[in-house]
Design a protein around this motif. Structure first.
Motif, PDB file in Angstrom:
ATOM      1  N   MET A 167      -1.325   7.159  -5.357  1.00 56.83           N
ATOM      2  CA  MET A 167      -2.287   6.489  -6.237  1.00 56.83           C
ATOM      3  C   MET A 167      -3.102   5.431  -5.487  1.00 56.83           C
ATOM      4  SD  MET A 167      -2.126   7.989  -9.086  1.00 56.83           S
ATOM      5  CE  MET A 167      -3.206   6.889 -10.008  1.00 56.83           C
ATOM      6  N   GLY A 168      -2.563   4.891  -4.395  1.00 59.44           N
ATOM      7  CA  GLY A 168      -3.272   3.876  -3.637  1.00 59.44           C
ATOM      8  C   GLY A 168      -3.425   2.577  -4.419  1.00 59.44           C
ATOM      9  N   ILE A 169      -4.145   1.634  -3.838  1.00 59.10           N
ATOM     10  CA  ILE A 169      -4.334   0.333  -4.474  1.00 59.10           C
ATOM     11  C   ILE A 169      -5.627  -0.293  -3.974  1.00 59.10           C
ATOM     12  CG2 ILE A 169      -2.972  -0.831  -2.696  1.00 59.10           C
ATOM     13  CD1 ILE A 169      -2.058  -2.813  -4.859  1.00 59.10           C
ATOM     14  N   TRP A 170      -6.324  -1.006  -4.855  1.00 57.46           N
ATOM     15  CA  TRP A 170      -7.523  -1.719  -4.462  1.00 57.46           C
ATOM     16  C   TRP A 170      -7.156  -2.992  -3.694  1.00 57.46           C
ATOM     17  CZ3 TRP A 170      -9.068  -0.393  -9.992  1.00 57.46           C
ATOM     18  CH2 TRP A 170      -9.905   0.724 -10.010  1.00 57.46           C
ATOM     19  N   GLN A 171      -8.032  -3.380  -2.800  1.00 56.62           N
ATOM     20  CA  GLN A 171      -7.783  -4.569  -1.993  1.00 56.62           C
ATOM     21  C   GLN A 171      -7.649  -5.816  -2.867  1.00 56.62           C
ATOM     22  OE1 GLN A 171      -9.692  -4.714   1.901  1.00 56.62           O
ATOM     23  NE2 GLN A 171     -10.323  -6.821   1.472  1.00 56.62           N
ATOM     24  N   GLY A 172      -8.444  -5.876  -3.925  1.00 51.80           N
ATOM     25  CA  GLY A 172      -8.373  -7.025  -4.826  1.00 51.80           C
ATOM     26  C   GLY A 172      -7.018  -7.154  -5.492  1.00 51.80           C
ATOM     27  N   ASP A 173      -6.400  -5.998  -5.793  1.00 53.08           N
ATOM     28  CA  ASP A 173      -5.076  -6.020  -6.414  1.00 53.08           C
ATOM     29  C   ASP A 173      -4.007  -6.484  -5.424  1.00 53.08           C
ATOM     30  OD1 ASP A 173      -6.078  -5.152  -8.825  1.00 53.08           O
ATOM     31  OD2 ASP A 173      -5.787  -3.025  -8.354  1.00 53.08           O
ATOM     32  N   ILE A 174      -4.219  -6.142  -4.141  1.00 55.14           N
ATOM     33  CA  ILE A 174      -3.286  -6.614  -3.115  1.00 55.14           C
ATOM     34  C   ILE A 174      -3.323  -8.134  -3.042  1.00 55.14           C
ATOM     35  CG2 ILE A 174      -2.713  -6.590  -0.651  1.00 55.14           C
ATOM     36  CD1 ILE A 174      -3.939  -3.822  -0.465  1.00 55.14           C
ATOM     37  N   LYS A 175      -4.517  -8.684  -3.117  1.00 56.63           N
ATOM     38  CA  LYS A 175      -4.664 -10.144  -3.057  1.00 56.63           C
ATOM     39  C   LYS A 175      -3.939 -10.815  -4.221  1.00 56.63           C
ATOM     40  CE  LYS A 175      -8.043 -13.874  -2.938  1.00 56.63           C
ATOM     41  NZ  LYS A 175      -9.472 -14.256  -3.004  1.00 56.63           N
ATOM     42  N   ARG A 176      -4.073 -10.210  -5.410  1.00 62.25           N
ATOM     43  CA  ARG A 176      -3.416 -10.797  -6.584  1.00 62.25           C
ATOM     44  C   ARG A 176      -1.893 -10.740  -6.461  1.00 62.25           C
ATOM     45  NH1 ARG A 176      -8.157  -9.001  -9.151  1.00 62.25           N
ATOM     46  NH2 ARG A 176      -7.465  -6.841  -9.292  1.00 62.25           N
ATOM     47  N   GLU A 177      -1.391  -9.705  -5.777  1.00 64.83           N
ATOM     48  CA  GLU A 177       0.057  -9.561  -5.644  1.00 64.83           C
ATOM     49  C   GLU A 177       0.635 -10.428  -4.523  1.00 64.83           C
ATOM     50  OE1 GLU A 177       1.798  -5.705  -5.627  1.00 64.83           O
ATOM     51  OE2 GLU A 177       0.331  -4.850  -7.025  1.00 64.83           O
ATOM     52  N   LYS A 234      -5.502   4.455   5.055  1.00 65.90           N
ATOM     53  CA  LYS A 234      -6.855   5.024   4.999  1.00 65.90           C
ATOM     54  C   LYS A 234      -7.538   4.568   3.717  1.00 65.90           C
ATOM     55  CE  LYS A 234      -4.751   9.190   3.019  1.00 65.90           C
ATOM     56  NZ  LYS A 234      -4.488  10.631   3.199  1.00 65.90           N
ATOM     57  N   GLU A 235      -8.862   4.673   3.711  1.00 61.70           N
ATOM     58  CA  GLU A 235      -9.645   4.376   2.525  1.00 61.70           C
ATOM     59  C   GLU A 235      -9.972   5.671   1.808  1.00 61.70           C
ATOM     60  OE1 GLU A 235     -12.192   0.384   3.353  1.00 61.70           O
ATOM     61  OE2 GLU A 235     -12.869   2.201   4.405  1.00 61.70           O
ATOM     62  N   VAL A 236      -9.817   5.688   0.492  1.00 65.00           N
ATOM     63  CA  VAL A 236     -10.066   6.880  -0.310  1.00 65.00           C
ATOM     64  C   VAL A 236     -11.011   6.533  -1.450  1.00 65.00           C
ATOM     65  CG1 VAL A 236      -9.024   8.691  -1.729  1.00 65.00           C
ATOM     66  CG2 VAL A 236      -7.770   7.769   0.231  1.00 65.00           C
ATOM     67  N   VAL A 237     -12.032   7.373  -1.655  1.00 70.25           N
ATOM     68  CA  VAL A 237     -12.974   7.160  -2.750  1.00 70.25           C
ATOM     69  C   VAL A 237     -12.291   7.484  -4.072  1.00 70.25           C
ATOM     70  CG1 VAL A 237     -15.142   7.923  -3.805  1.00 70.25           C
ATOM     71  CG2 VAL A 237     -14.986   7.658  -1.332  1.00 70.25           C
ATOM     72  N   ILE A 259       0.832  -1.211   0.000  1.00 74.63           N
ATOM     73  CA  ILE A 259       0.000   0.000   0.000  1.00 74.63           C
ATOM     74  C   ILE A 259       0.864   1.256   0.000  1.00 74.63           C
ATOM     75  CG2 ILE A 259      -1.694   1.339   1.317  1.00 74.63           C
ATOM     76  CD1 ILE A 259      -2.826  -1.342   2.309  1.00 74.63           C
ATOM     77  N   ARG A 260       1.866   1.249   0.877  1.00 73.54           N
ATOM     78  CA  ARG A 260       2.748   2.423   0.987  1.00 73.54           C
ATOM     79  C   ARG A 260       3.540   2.643  -0.294  1.00 73.54           C
ATOM     80  NH1 ARG A 260       7.841   3.789   3.441  1.00 73.54           N
ATOM     81  NH2 ARG A 260       7.722   5.867   4.371  1.00 73.54           N
ATOM     82  N   LYS A 320     -13.198   1.544  -3.036  1.00 76.30           N
ATOM     83  CA  LYS A 320     -12.264   2.480  -2.423  1.00 76.30           C
ATOM     84  C   LYS A 320     -10.843   1.935  -2.523  1.00 76.30           C
ATOM     85  CE  LYS A 320     -15.557   4.356   0.893  1.00 76.30           C
ATOM     86  NZ  LYS A 320     -15.867   4.587   2.335  1.00 76.30           N
ATOM     87  N   VAL A 321      -9.893   2.862  -2.671  1.00 75.98           N
ATOM     88  CA  VAL A 321      -8.493   2.444  -2.703  1.00 75.98           C
ATOM     89  C   VAL A 321      -7.894   2.628  -1.314  1.00 75.98           C
ATOM     90  CG1 VAL A 321      -8.206   3.041  -5.135  1.00 75.98           C
ATOM     91  CG2 VAL A 321      -7.669   4.729  -3.388  1.00 75.98           C
ATOM     92  N   LEU A 322      -6.882   1.837  -1.020  1.00 84.12           N
ATOM     93  CA  LEU A 322      -6.182   1.915   0.254  1.00 84.12           C
ATOM     94  C   LEU A 322      -4.893   2.702   0.052  1.00 84.12           C
ATOM     95  CD1 LEU A 322      -6.718  -1.807   1.282  1.00 84.12           C
ATOM     96  CD2 LEU A 322      -7.901   0.182   2.237  1.00 84.12           C
ATOM     97  N   MET A 323      -4.597   3.594   0.981  1.00 82.50           N
ATOM     98  CA  MET A 323      -3.449   4.483   0.825  1.00 82.50           C
ATOM     99  C   MET A 323      -2.794   4.723   2.182  1.00 82.50           C
ATOM    100  SD  MET A 323      -3.580   8.250  -0.951  1.00 82.50           S
ATOM    101  CE  MET A 323      -4.397   7.531  -2.373  1.00 82.50           C
ATOM    102  N   ALA A 324      -1.482   4.828   2.189  1.00 76.25           N
ATOM    103  CA  ALA A 324      -0.773   5.135   3.434  1.00 76.25           C
ATOM    104  C   ALA A 324      -1.159   6.538   3.899  1.00 76.25           C
ATOM    105  CB  ALA A 324       0.732   5.039   3.221  1.00 76.25           C
ATOM    106  N   MET A 325      -1.282   6.731   5.198  1.00 74.62           N
ATOM    107  CA  MET A 325      -1.757   7.993   5.766  1.00 74.62           C
ATOM    108  C   MET A 325      -0.894   9.193   5.380  1.00 74.62           C
ATOM    109  SD  MET A 325      -4.596   7.668   7.418  1.00 74.62           S
ATOM    110  CE  MET A 325      -4.612   9.150   8.420  1.00 74.62           C
TER     111      MET A 325
END
Length: 236
Positions: A38-48, A70-73, A32-33, A81-86
């Motif tokens: 740009m952040g990343i979707w949770q589904g993309d994290i799973k694939r990685e 944090k979650e960002v729209v 995520i960091r 929502k994408v996940l992004m470092a604070m």
């Protein structure tokens, strides 16, 4: 505390908490960091990472509770929502820019700023972008809770010019421009000359007040071709 100091504090906190993270949490946080603004979707994290759903969701929930992410729209897909470092602020591609709030176009802000621009220009006769910006700041958080940038004022003024509500002109330094240095770009209300001229011309036609207008016909005893008043109006 400055923005830079706050960012460093979060980085230090992340380093401290990293020691207590599980391998899965650390892997999720690093991914995520690494995506920065740009952040990343949770589904993309799973694939990685191939981390099981239940463990991935738990890791994300814990990282959010520790205020590390944090979650960002995302304006391009509001349902995901994408996940992004604070420590990062989302890019314009994610948020849609200054005119969007929580992924939605802030029409209230647009209308309010347009109204403020028109009111100040009307009151001052002419006004610069910076003068309008300064006035928005004096109005305080009641009108503009998140504040207004010079870029937003400039964009609204461009729209008002396109809509022919205001004119962009260069100050002469005299008359109505006396409050603006000569040569500086400023704005004034657009003058709708065409409508006024047409109305004035029609109002002066003698036919409008002639008591015999109902007897007037092209080939009659009373007609535009023989009316001395109408001819005088034409000659004028």
């Amino acid at each position: 505390m400055s923005i830079l100091q706050a960012k460093r504090k979060r980085q230090d906190l992340a380093s401290t908490l990293s020691a207590s993270m599980t391998n899965e949490e650390r892997a999720v946080y690093n991914i995520i960091r690494g995506k920065k603004e740009m952040g990343i979707w949770q589904g993309d994290i799973k694939r990685e990472t191939n981390i099981p759903d239940s463990m991935l969701k738990k890791s994300v929930k814990l990282l959010i509770s520790k205020t590390l992410i944090k979650e960002v729209v995302n304006i391009q897909n509001k349902s995901k929502k994408v996940l992004m470092a604070m420590e990062f602020e989302p890019s314009k591609e994610i948020t849609g820019g200054e005119w969007y709030t929580e992924g939605r176009l802030d029409t209230q802000l647009i209308d309010a700023l347009s109204d403020v621009c028109l009111k100040l220009i009307s009151r001052k006769k002419v006004a610069t972008r910076d003068a309008i910006l300064e006035w928005t700041r004096t109005l305080g958080s009641e009108v503009f809770p998140g504040g207004v940038s010079s870029g937003q004022v400039e964009q609204i003024l461009k729209v008002l010019v396109m809509e022919n509500k205001v004119q962009e002109v260069n100050s002469t330094g005299f008359g109505e421009f006396s409050t603006v240095p000569a040569g500086e770009v400023c704005f004034r209300l657009a003058k709708k000359v065409g409508t006024n001229v047409k109305a004035g011309a029609m109002a002066s036609i003698p036919c409008g007040v002639c008591p015999r207008i109902k007897f007037c016909t092209p080939n009659g005893v009373i007609s535009p071709t023989t009316c001395q008043y109408y001819q005088k109006w034409l000659d004028f």
